[in-house]
Design a protein around this motif. Structure first.
Motif, short mmCIF file in Angstrom:
data_model
loop_
_atom_site.label_atom_id
_atom_site.label_comp_id
_atom_site.label_asym_id
_atom_site.label_seq_id
_atom_site.Cartn_x
_atom_site.Cartn_y
_atom_site.Cartn_z
N GLU A 92 -0.97 7.35 1.49
CA GLU A 92 -0.55 7.83 0.18
C GLU A 92 -1.55 7.45 -0.91
N THR A 93 -2.22 6.32 -0.76
CA THR A 93 -3.14 5.82 -1.78
C THR A 93 -4.57 6.03 -1.33
N PRO A 94 -5.46 6.58 -2.17
CA PRO A 94 -6.86 6.80 -1.79
C PRO A 94 -7.55 5.51 -1.36
N PHE A 95 -8.53 5.66 -0.50
CA PHE A 95 -9.22 4.52 0.11
C PHE A 95 -9.79 3.56 -0.92
N PRO A 239 7.35 2.01 7.47
CA PRO A 239 5.91 1.70 7.32
C PRO A 239 5.41 1.86 5.89
N GLY A 240 4.40 1.07 5.55
CA GLY A 240 3.64 1.22 4.31
C GLY A 240 2.16 1.20 4.64
N ASP A 241 1.31 1.27 3.60
CA ASP A 241 -0.13 1.29 3.85
C ASP A 241 -0.83 0.07 3.25
N SER A 246 3.13 1.48 -1.91
CA SER A 246 3.79 1.83 -0.65
C SER A 246 4.92 0.85 -0.35
N GLY A 247 4.78 -0.40 -0.79
CA GLY A 247 5.87 -1.36 -0.63
C GLY A 247 7.09 -0.98 -1.45
#
Length: 352
Positions: A92-95, A239-241, A246-247
């Motif tokens: 969901e979040t860019p690198f 799951p999160g990233d 994401s949390g």
């Protein structure tokens, strides 16, 4: 002033700065001897080496690093490469957002610098996201650095194998997902997750759940496996990233699906900080209603309200060990790869 004294003055060279020849005159040795000292040839007599080093300090000579690298084939630089391979699962979040907001990267940098800086070696930080992955590989192939400290956890990442095939010395920040003959440093991920589960159970929590990390990387999988080993395979997980956002999203989904949850293990502190925020928004008190345990013992654990109980991994020490292993490999290219596994520990604060 005599001609000899004039020749020893700094700045008398053709480029307006002291030259190798001036160092040789000042030390009373040959130009070739000065070159051997500068290039750290071990056979130079210690007394001669000391005389040359004194002369260098007195006249302010600065070696031409470009010319020196042609002789030594060393750049005195090491790359810290943070890799995300082409074709990975979409997060969901860019690198780059994840990279520069994760306290882990700063801790790795600090730990590696502690070892490399006294050796006169520069650390170059290189993000290797999918659009520029081939460019990073080309940069490394061209010999701009002496070796690589590689943060790469993805099973699909070809970079560990590519570095080996190109004979680029490298040390990995975690056990490689696929067998490859590089040294690596890791923490016992499963043991840390079991500690979190055992702590929550000891608090009397009976409806446990976990916000796990990405399952396409070994730390994400290992932490989930460790938690399930202690609690049971059927434990709810979302799951999160590994990002705060994401949390937050995972905590909302978790409480919506499993409102009875009274204890959560979150696979890193950033996600745990986000989860604690959402629990407060939903009217769940931490730790009275829901106890929360994170993983990493990063600055995010202290920023959370309340401060997080978490699993400590000694990231700075681990990064320092990575740097030591790489230096050993550079000194002896035939050195056998090693694995060094650190032990985690539980840090109890107010969230559980």
């Amino acid at each position: 002033m005599t001609d000899e004294q004039q020749s020893r003055r700094p700045g008398n060279g053709s480029a307006g700065r002291p030259t190798l020849e001036e160092v040789a005159v000042a030390a009373g040795v040959s130009r070739a001897t000065v070159s051997r000292v500068i290039n750290a040839v071990p056979t130079v007599d210690p007394r001669i080496r000391a005389a040359v080093e004194r002369a260098i300090a007195e006249i302010g000579y600065v070696p031409n690093l470009a010319a020196r690298s042609l002789v030594t084939r060393r750049t005195d630089s090491v790359a810290l490469v943070i890799s995300e391979p082409p074709g990975h699962v979409a997060y969901e979040t860019p690198f780059l957002n994840r990279l520069f907001t994760d306290p882990y990267i700063g801790r790795v940098t600090a730990g590696a610098q502690e070892v490399l800086r006294p050796e006169g070696i520069h650390l170059v930080i290189i993000p290797a996201d999918p659009p520029g992955h081939h460019l990073v590989l080309r940069y490394l192939r061209q010999g701009h650095v002496d070796g690589v400290l590689l943060i790469s956890n993805h099973s699909a990442d070809p970079l560990p194998r590519q570095l080996y095939d190109l004979n680029v010395p490298a040390v990995l920040s975690a056990r490689p997902a696929q067998p490859v003959p590089h040294s690596y440093v890791d923490v016992d991920q499963q043991a840390g997750a079991r500690m979190a589960a055992e702590h929550l159970l000891a608090l009397g929590r009976r409806h446990l759940a976990t916000i796990c990390g990405p399952q396409d990387i070994p730390p994400g999988r290992e932490r989930l496996v460790g938690f399930r080993t202690a609690v049971g395979a059927a434990v709810p997980h979302v799951p999160g990233d590994f990002t705060r956002a994401s949390g937050e999203a995972a905590a909302r989904r978790l409480i919506e699906r499993y409102p009875e949850t009274d204890g959560i293990f979150v696979a890193n502190d950033l996600m745990a900080e986000g989860a604690v925020r959402v629990l407060a928004e939903l009217g769940r008190r931490v730790p009275q209603d829901v106890a929360v345990v994170g993983f990493d013992d990063s600055s995010a654990a202290l920023d959370a309200r309340p401060p997080l109980t978490t699993i400590h991994q000694p990231v700075e020490e681990m990064a320092g060990e990575m740097a030591q292993l790489l230096l050993a490999r550079l000194r002896d290219p035939r050195r056998t790869p090693r694995s060094v596994i650190f032990s985690p520990s539980l840090v109890v604060r107010q969230s559980a």
